[in-house]
Design a protein around this motif. Structure first.
Motif, PDB file in Angstrom:
ATOM      1  N   ASP A  81       0.551  -1.436   0.080  1.00  0.00           N
ATOM      2  CA  ASP A  81       0.264   0.152   0.187  1.00  0.00           C
ATOM      3  C   ASP A  81       0.903   1.529  -0.127  1.00  0.00           C
ATOM      4  O   ASP A  81       1.645   1.123   1.217  1.00  0.00           O
ATOM      5  N   THR A  82       1.132   1.871  -1.218  1.00  0.00           N
ATOM      6  CA  THR A  82       2.031   3.067  -1.159  1.00  0.00           C
ATOM      7  C   THR A  82       1.588   4.472  -0.577  1.00  0.00           C
ATOM      8  O   THR A  82       2.373   5.465  -0.984  1.00  0.00           O
ATOM      9  N   HIS A  83       0.554   4.636  -0.312  1.00  0.00           N
ATOM     10  CA  HIS A  83       0.060   5.802   0.370  1.00  0.00           C
ATOM     11  C   HIS A  83      -1.453   4.975   1.475  1.00  0.00           C
ATOM     12  O   HIS A  83      -2.651   4.730   1.090  1.00  0.00           O
ATOM     13  N   CYS A  84      -1.553   5.811   2.504  1.00  0.00           N
ATOM     14  CA  CYS A  84      -1.899   5.268   3.738  1.00  0.00           C
ATOM     15  C   CYS A  84      -1.559   6.325   4.992  1.00  0.00           C
ATOM     16  O   CYS A  84      -0.323   5.966   5.552  1.00  0.00           O
ATOM     17  N   HIS A  85      -2.352   6.569   5.482  1.00  0.00           N
ATOM     18  CA  HIS A  85      -2.559   7.441   7.156  1.00  0.00           C
ATOM     19  C   HIS A  85      -3.197   6.334   7.866  1.00  0.00           C
ATOM     20  O   HIS A  85      -3.890   6.838   9.085  1.00  0.00           O
ATOM     21  N   GLN A 115       6.883   1.285  15.792  1.00  0.00           N
ATOM     22  CA  GLN A 115       6.663   0.359  16.677  1.00  0.00           C
ATOM     23  C   GLN A 115       6.208  -1.041  15.380  1.00  0.00           C
ATOM     24  O   GLN A 115       5.914  -1.859  15.852  1.00  0.00           O
ATOM     25  N   TYR A 116       6.153  -1.034  14.216  1.00  0.00           N
ATOM     26  CA  TYR A 116       5.801  -1.655  12.947  1.00  0.00           C
ATOM     27  C   TYR A 116       6.484  -1.726  11.366  1.00  0.00           C
ATOM     28  O   TYR A 116       6.367  -0.706  11.357  1.00  0.00           O
ATOM     29  N   ALA A 117       7.668  -2.925  11.382  1.00  0.00           N
ATOM     30  CA  ALA A 117       8.438  -2.945  10.490  1.00  0.00           C
ATOM     31  C   ALA A 117       7.863  -3.132   9.467  1.00  0.00           C
ATOM     32  O   ALA A 117       8.212  -2.606   8.451  1.00  0.00           O
ATOM     33  N   LEU A 118       6.191  -3.212   9.306  1.00  0.00           N
ATOM     34  CA  LEU A 118       5.757  -3.044   7.937  1.00  0.00           C
ATOM     35  C   LEU A 118       5.525  -1.790   7.329  1.00  0.00           C
ATOM     36  O   LEU A 118       5.577  -1.258   6.099  1.00  0.00           O
ATOM     37  N   LEU A 119       5.312  -0.529   8.435  1.00  0.00           N
ATOM     38  CA  LEU A 119       5.515   0.608   7.939  1.00  0.00           C
ATOM     39  C   LEU A 119       6.156   1.615   7.759  1.00  0.00           C
ATOM     40  O   LEU A 119       7.794   1.171   8.632  1.00  0.00           O
ATOM     41  N   ALA A 173      -0.890  -8.051   6.754  1.00  0.00           N
ATOM     42  CA  ALA A 173       0.982  -8.855   6.742  1.00  0.00           C
ATOM     43  C   ALA A 173       0.096 -10.360   6.868  1.00  0.00           C
ATOM     44  O   ALA A 173       1.161 -10.865   5.476  1.00  0.00           O
ATOM     45  N   ALA A 174      -0.633 -10.911   7.258  1.00  0.00           N
ATOM     46  CA  ALA A 174      -1.139 -12.249   6.927  1.00  0.00           C
ATOM     47  C   ALA A 174      -1.432 -12.749   5.864  1.00  0.00           C
ATOM     48  O   ALA A 174      -1.646 -13.276   5.406  1.00  0.00           O
ATOM     49  N   MET A 199       0.887  -8.126   2.837  1.00  0.00           N
ATOM     50  CA  MET A 199       1.746  -7.554   2.206  1.00  0.00           C
ATOM     51  C   MET A 199       2.669  -7.601   2.886  1.00  0.00           C
ATOM     52  O   MET A 199       2.607  -7.431   3.831  1.00  0.00           O
ATOM     53  N   ARG A 200       3.177  -6.611   2.613  1.00  0.00           N
ATOM     54  CA  ARG A 200       4.715  -6.814   2.403  1.00  0.00           C
ATOM     55  C   ARG A 200       5.454  -4.892   3.362  1.00  0.00           C
ATOM     56  O   ARG A 200       6.329  -4.824   3.780  1.00  0.00           O
ATOM     57  N   ALA A 201       4.134  -4.601   2.853  1.00  0.00           N
ATOM     58  CA  ALA A 201       4.962  -2.743   2.993  1.00  0.00           C
ATOM     59  C   ALA A 201       3.989  -1.673   2.896  1.00  0.00           C
ATOM     60  O   ALA A 201       2.969  -1.871   2.216  1.00  0.00           O
ATOM     61  N   ILE A 202       3.507  -1.044   4.046  1.00  0.00           N
ATOM     62  CA  ILE A 202       2.681   0.560   3.691  1.00  0.00           C
ATOM     63  C   ILE A 202       3.198   1.260   4.227  1.00  0.00           C
ATOM     64  O   ILE A 202       4.341   1.723   5.211  1.00  0.00           O
ATOM     65  N   LEU A 203       3.259   2.174   3.024  1.00  0.00           N
ATOM     66  CA  LEU A 203       3.559   3.749   2.907  1.00  0.00           C
ATOM     67  C   LEU A 203       3.344   4.650   3.605  1.00  0.00           C
ATOM     68  O   LEU A 203       2.136   4.990   3.055  1.00  0.00           O
TER      69      LEU A 203
END
Ligand SMILES: [Zn+2]
Length: 254
Positions: free
Chosen positions: A6-10, A54-58, A28-29, A32-36
């Motif tokens: 997700d290349t754009h998420c607030h 707090q979250y490696a995904l973000l 993640a489950a 999804m590998r990243a949230i920008l």
């Protein structure tokens, strides 16, 4: 499972405090590998940094959004430098917006140009917000000979403008807006562009997709958005996800 970014998420904003952990876990489950997570104003940068820690995904970006121009100070542009650490993926969200009139356009232009210069100094891509201002933004990028690319998020311009951005190394962001059957122009742009210059996004909590009309948008909706856009493109959702993820990885150096 879909290999998505997700290349754009607030996701940093307070209204996600109660649901953030659950949403990140479900995303993640699902693969999804990243949230920008782009910044919008100096007042929110501390929270943005803390939430991303707090979250490696973000993955964080810092910037001053054109819709809050009245709140931005010259000191904030200067302070942006100190927020750019090695894990920061872009400068954004920055840009120009004259959707509600252009009273403060000169100030928007000043703040935007200064932040493009900051990104150039740090060799970072941009996360761009453009509403009725695509040509003015292209002009600034060309004037500054900006060569680090980025994304024009929630694209609303013409095919020709999208192609001009592509030529400058910018991908175009598609999300909930293109899930509506009435979005024929947007869908035809999506079908025409190379997926090497297309990325997916939710812009959550904004831009609810057709299947969540009237609700707050979430990054988890990207899975179903991808299925709908893959249907528009007559391709497999897994292929659309994988290709746009590769594009996002190239653009943001992930
Ligand atoms: Zn945004």
């Amino acid at each position: 499972m879909l290999d998505l970014i997700d290349t754009h998420c607030h996701l940093d904003i307070a209204e996600f405090d109660a649901t953030r952990a659950d949403l990140v876990g479900r995303c993640a489950a699902g693969g999804m590998r990243a949230i920008l997570v782009p910044g919008v104003g100096e007042a929110g940068w501390t929270r943005l940094r803390q939430v991303c820690d707090q979250y490696a995904l973000l993955l964080p970006a810092f910037g001053l959004h054109p819709c809050y121009t009245a709140e931005h100070r010259d000191e904030h542009v200067a302070a942006l430098e100190s927020w750019i650490t090695p894990d920061v993926i872009a400068v954004g969200e920055i840009g120009l917006d004259t959707f509600h009139g252009d009273q403060d356009f000169e100030r928007q232009l000043e703040l935007f140009s200064a932040q493009v210069a900051t990104a150039r100094n740090h060799h970072l891509p941009l996360i761009l917000h453009a509403r009725k201002t695509h040509d003015q933004i292209l002009k600034v990028l060309r004037q500054q000979k900006f060569s680090y690319g980025g994304v024009v998020h929630a694209f609303s311009g013409s095919l020709q403008q999208a192609q001009h951005f592509n030529e400058l190394g910018f991908a175009v962001g598609f999300g909930g807006g293109a899930t509506y059957d009435r979005a024929q122009k947007l869908r035809s742009i999506l079908k025409t562009l190379s997926l090497d210059y297309v990325v997916l996004e939710t812009d959550a909590p904004d831009i609810p997709p057709s299947f969540a009309r009237g609700e707050d948008n979430t990054p988890f909706n990207l899975f179903r958005i991808t299925e709908i856009l893959a249907d528009v493109l007559q391709m497999a959702p897994a292929d659309l996800a994988a290709h746009t993820t590769r594009t996002a990885q190239r653009i943001f150096g992930l």
